[in-house]
Each structure stands twice: as C-alpha cells, then as structure tokens.
Design an enzyme around this catalytic site. Structure first.
Site, PDB file in Angstrom:
ATOM      1  N   GLU A 113      40.525  19.704   9.693  1.00  0.00           N
ATOM      2  CA  GLU A 113      41.877  20.275   9.839  1.00  0.00           C
ATOM      3  C   GLU A 113      42.144  21.289   8.726  1.00  0.00           C
ATOM      4  OE1 GLU A 113      43.819  16.313  10.124  1.00  0.00           O
ATOM      5  OE2 GLU A 113      44.527  17.022  12.076  1.00  0.00           O
ATOM      6  N   GLU A 133      38.680  10.211  14.035  1.00  0.00           N
ATOM      7  CA  GLU A 133      39.933   9.443  14.048  1.00  0.00           C
ATOM      8  C   GLU A 133      39.934   8.358  15.120  1.00  0.00           C
ATOM      9  OE1 GLU A 133      39.649  12.638  13.519  1.00  0.00           O
ATOM     10  OE2 GLU A 133      41.162  13.364  12.125  1.00  0.00           O
TER      11      GLU A 133
HETATM   12  C1  1HE Z   1      36.248   7.896   0.992  1.00  0.00           C
HETATM   13  C2  1HE Z   1      36.331   8.677   2.160  1.00  0.00           C
HETATM   14  C3  1HE Z   1      37.598   8.767   2.799  1.00  0.00           C
HETATM   15  C4  1HE Z   1      34.293   8.712   1.450  1.00  0.00           C
HETATM   16  N1  1HE Z   1      38.635   8.112   2.247  1.00  0.00           N
HETATM   17  N2  1HE Z   1      37.308   7.269   0.470  1.00  0.00           N
HETATM   18  N3  1HE Z   1      37.324  10.333   7.458  1.00  0.00           N
HETATM   19  C5  1HE Z   1      36.207   9.675   7.810  1.00  0.00           C
HETATM   20  O1  1HE Z   1      36.208   8.841   8.690  1.00  0.00           O
HETATM   21  C6  1HE Z   1      34.972   9.966   6.996  1.00  0.00           C
HETATM   22  C7  1HE Z   1      34.661   8.792   6.085  1.00  0.00           C
HETATM   23  N4  1HE Z   1      33.557   9.083   5.177  1.00  0.00           N
HETATM   24  C8  1HE Z   1      32.251   9.100   5.583  1.00  0.00           C
HETATM   25  O2  1HE Z   1      31.930   8.987   6.750  1.00  0.00           O
HETATM   26  C9  1HE Z   1      31.228   9.288   4.499  1.00  0.00           C
HETATM   27  O3  1HE Z   1      31.790   8.887   3.274  1.00  0.00           O
HETATM   28  C10 1HE Z   1      30.736  10.768   4.354  1.00  0.00           C
HETATM   29  C11 1HE Z   1      29.873  11.132   5.577  1.00  0.00           C
HETATM   30  C12 1HE Z   1      31.879  11.751   4.209  1.00  0.00           C
HETATM   31  C13 1HE Z   1      29.854  10.867   3.069  1.00  0.00           C
HETATM   32  O4  1HE Z   1      28.841   9.869   3.062  1.00  0.00           O
HETATM   33  P1  1HE Z   1      28.115   9.512   1.713  1.00  0.00           P
HETATM   34  O5  1HE Z   1      27.022   8.501   2.030  1.00  0.00           O
HETATM   35  O6  1HE Z   1      27.693  10.766   1.014  1.00  0.00           O
HETATM   36  O7  1HE Z   1      29.219   8.854   0.741  1.00  0.00           O
HETATM   37  P2  1HE Z   1      29.846   7.372   0.786  1.00  0.00           P
HETATM   38  O8  1HE Z   1      28.943   6.447   0.011  1.00  0.00           O
HETATM   39  O9  1HE Z   1      30.215   6.957   2.132  1.00  0.00           O
HETATM   40  O10 1HE Z   1      31.206   7.609  -0.030  1.00  0.00           O
HETATM   41  C14 1HE Z   1      31.222   7.814  -1.422  1.00  0.00           C
HETATM   42  C15 1HE Z   1      32.563   7.304  -1.914  1.00  0.00           C
HETATM   43  O11 1HE Z   1      33.587   8.081  -1.329  1.00  0.00           O
HETATM   44  C16 1HE Z   1      32.825   5.866  -1.484  1.00  0.00           C
HETATM   45  O12 1HE Z   1      33.656   5.267  -2.452  1.00  0.00           O
HETATM   46  P3  1HE Z   1      33.060   4.222  -3.549  1.00  0.00           P
HETATM   47  O13 1HE Z   1      34.271   3.756  -4.281  1.00  0.00           O
HETATM   48  O14 1HE Z   1      32.346   3.155  -2.763  1.00  0.00           O
HETATM   49  O15 1HE Z   1      32.123   5.050  -4.390  1.00  0.00           O
HETATM   50  C17 1HE Z   1      33.635   6.052  -0.208  1.00  0.00           C
HETATM   51  O16 1HE Z   1      34.442   4.925   0.087  1.00  0.00           O
HETATM   52  C18 1HE Z   1      34.494   7.242  -0.593  1.00  0.00           C
HETATM   53  N5  1HE Z   1      34.975   7.945   0.582  1.00  0.00           N
HETATM   54  N6  1HE Z   1      35.109   9.166   2.429  1.00  0.00           N
HETATM   55  C19 1HE Z   1      38.485   7.375   1.107  1.00  0.00           C
HETATM   56  N7  1HE Z   1      37.790   9.497   3.900  1.00  0.00           N
HETATM   57  C20 1HE Z   1      46.334  13.376   8.493  1.00  0.00           C
HETATM   58  S1  1HE Z   1      45.383  12.506   9.551  1.00  0.00           S
HETATM   59  C21 1HE Z   1      43.724  12.833   9.158  1.00  0.00           C
HETATM   60  C22 1HE Z   1      42.874  11.764   9.744  1.00  0.00           C
HETATM   61  C23 1HE Z   1      41.502  11.728   9.190  1.00  0.00           C
HETATM   62  O17 1HE Z   1      41.098  12.507   8.350  1.00  0.00           O
HETATM   63  S2  1HE Z   1      40.498  10.487   9.811  1.00  0.00           S
HETATM   64  C24 1HE Z   1      38.929  10.856   9.172  1.00  0.00           C
HETATM   65  C25 1HE Z   1      38.636  10.068   7.930  1.00  0.00           C
END
Ligand code: 1HE
Length: 264
Positions: A113, A133
C-alpha cells in the site's frame, strides 16, 4: 527513546527517506505512520523529487502485526488507524512532488500500500509482492482497494487476496507493481542506482510540469470524460504560466534541445 523509523537526508534537490527498522522488516506501527505523515506534510521547499528506500533485505512487511495483536483494537480504533494511513499515504501521492520507491525483498500488505502511493516503483530482482491480509484474518486498510486496485485491476487484487499468492519481481512488473526491475541480466544496475538516476532526471523537469503530472493524472482518471477534459485544460493553462516555459520551448526552436530518440 526509540530510534526514528524514518531517516531523512538530501542529495542536492532530491529528498531521500529511508525506512529504518530492518530488524522488524520495516513493519508499520502507529509511530511509523505518524513519522511518514510528518515528513510528507513538510517537504522542504527546495526538494524536487523524493526517493523512498528501506534498510535491510525487505522494503516493508506491512502493518505491525504485533502492535495490532497487543492492542486488541476494536472497530473504531482500527478505523482510526486506517484513516491515519490514508492521510499519510495521500500526502505521498498528492503532495505535488514525484516520489520514487526503491524496492527489495518483501513489499507486502501495508508495504505494498505504501509503495502503491509512490509514483514510480523500481524493484530489485529479489522483490516479491503479496497481499496476505486474507490469510491473517484482516483486510487492507492502507489504501490498497483504491491505489493497488487501480494499478493491477480490482479483479487481480481480489485473486491475490483470496489466494495469498506471492508475485515475484517480473510478475509484479507485468502487472504494473514495478516500473523497472534491476539487478538482472537485462538491467545490471542496482535498484538504488536506477532510482537515483531517475530522480536526477525528473528533478530536471519544470517544477509545474512535475506538479501537474503527479497531481492531476490520477485524479482526472476518477472524473467523467467531460470533467476530465475540462480539468486537463485548466491544468495545462496553469503549467503554461511557469517561468521556464518560453526558455525550454526556445531551446527546441533554436535546435539546442535534446530530441526524443529510441533508447535501443
Ligand atoms: C514483524 C512483521 C510484521 C516481520 N509485524 N513484526 N504483513 C505480513 O503478513 C508479513 C509478515 N512478515 C513476514 O511474512 C516475514 O517477516 C517477511 C517475509 C516480511 C520477512 O521474513 P524474514 O524471515 O526475513 O524475517 P522474520 O524472521 O519473519 O521477521 C524478523 C522480525 O521481524 C521478527 O521479529 P523477532 O522479534 O522475532 O525478531 C518478526 O516477528 C518481525 N516482523 N514482519 C510485526 N508485519 C492498514 S492494514 C495493513 C494490513 C497489512 O499490512 S497485513 C500484512 C502484514
């Protein structure tokens, strides 16, 4: 105090803003959206183009799902959050200054977005796009139904959301999510190198032409044909008042200006 989400620097008249929370994959919490809003509300006057990039391997993982989960937001709370995203991203799209998004890794959910609010998207070959989402039990709230759907079509957005399908950089380019794909055989430049090159070129356009291009074309697309043609004429008349119009036209008339040539 937490480190700022957004780092703002300048290179001549190009504003460079960097999403700076790589350890959380640049996920967007309430503070991050407030910082984006603040920057795009007060773009310094000398800035002609903005290049938006991100630290780390991923451009942006979208909504901060941890904050969202921890806050247990109700409908009104989340409506307010969505409206704050709309306000901030609207300033990117309609601020009158061209914005180039330099993409790598995940450009997902709210990250897509955010990228959709930029005027040009330059992607590293490892970029991937998704709207997960539906798989998280939520819905888009940062403008995708308007901006992303306009780019790829509402029907394609429905399919992406229902299936959670992930598009690679080339598939994204085919749908318009990226205008350029870099770091491959066809285009060996890095996404940052090309973004900067484009920014420098765009900064050389007349200020009012750039304003008209980024402010009027997407708005006119929402109008009826009659209103659109009227608005186009008005916009052209305003651009005609620019200080450098005669100079630029004179350069062409006097055979001093570049010609339009095919690149290959
Ligand atoms: C996060 C987030 C997040 C990572 N919110 N903390 N978005 C998603 O559904 C995407 C969610 N994220 C992922 O699928 C993956 O993290 C990634 C593909 C982006 C990256 O993967 P990777 O292996 O490089 O990293 P990771 O180990 O998954 O994440 C590293 C850290 O970032 C980890 O935290 P930690 O405390 O364990 O180190 C993750 O929890 C954190 N992290 N993504 C919070 N999104 C206004 S409405 C909008 C609606 C949306 O955007 S829905 C889509 C949400």
């Amino acid at each position: 105090m937490a480190a700022p989400f957004l780092l703002a620097t300048e290179l001549d008249n190009i504003g460079i803003v960097t999403l700076n929370k790589a350890h959380k994959r640049n996920a967007l919490d309430e503070d991050a959206i407030a910082e984006i809003d603040a920057y795009f509300s007060n773009i310094p006057e000398h800035i002609r183009v903005i290049l938006m990039k991100a630290e780390g391997d991923h451009f942006c993982a979208g909504l901060d799902l941890k904050e969202h989960h921890d806050k247990e937001r109700g409908a009104v709370d989340f409506l307010r959050v969505c409206q704050s995203w709309h306000r901030a991203f609207d300033k990117i799209e309609h601020g009158g200054i061209p914005v180039i998004a330099c993409l790598q890794g995940a450009v997902v959910g709210g990250g897509l977005e955010l990228a959709s609010a930029a005027h040009i998207r330059v992607a590293d070959s490892g970029t991937f796009f998704a709207l997960p989402e539906g798989t998280r039990g939520i819905f888009t709230g940062g403008g995708a139904t308007v901006r992303t759907a306009k780019i790829i079509s509402p029907n394609r957005m429905i399919e992406l959301m229902l299936t959670g399908r992930v598009l690679d950089a080339v598939e994204g380019e085919r749908l318009g999510l990226a205008h350029y794909v870099c770091n491959n055989e066809a285009n060996p430049k890095t996404a940052y190198e090309l973004s900067l090159e484009l920014a420098q070129r765009i900064a050389g356009n007349a200020l009012l032409s750039n304003y008209a291009i980024v402010s009027s074309i997407s708005r006119i697309a929402d109008m009826s044909a009659t209103d659109g043609l009227f608005a186009e004429g008005l916009m052209a008349a305003v651009v005609q008042t620019g200080r450098d119009v005669q100079d630029r036209l004179g350069e062409f008339v006097n055979k001093k200006a570049h010609k339009v040539k095919p690149t290959k």
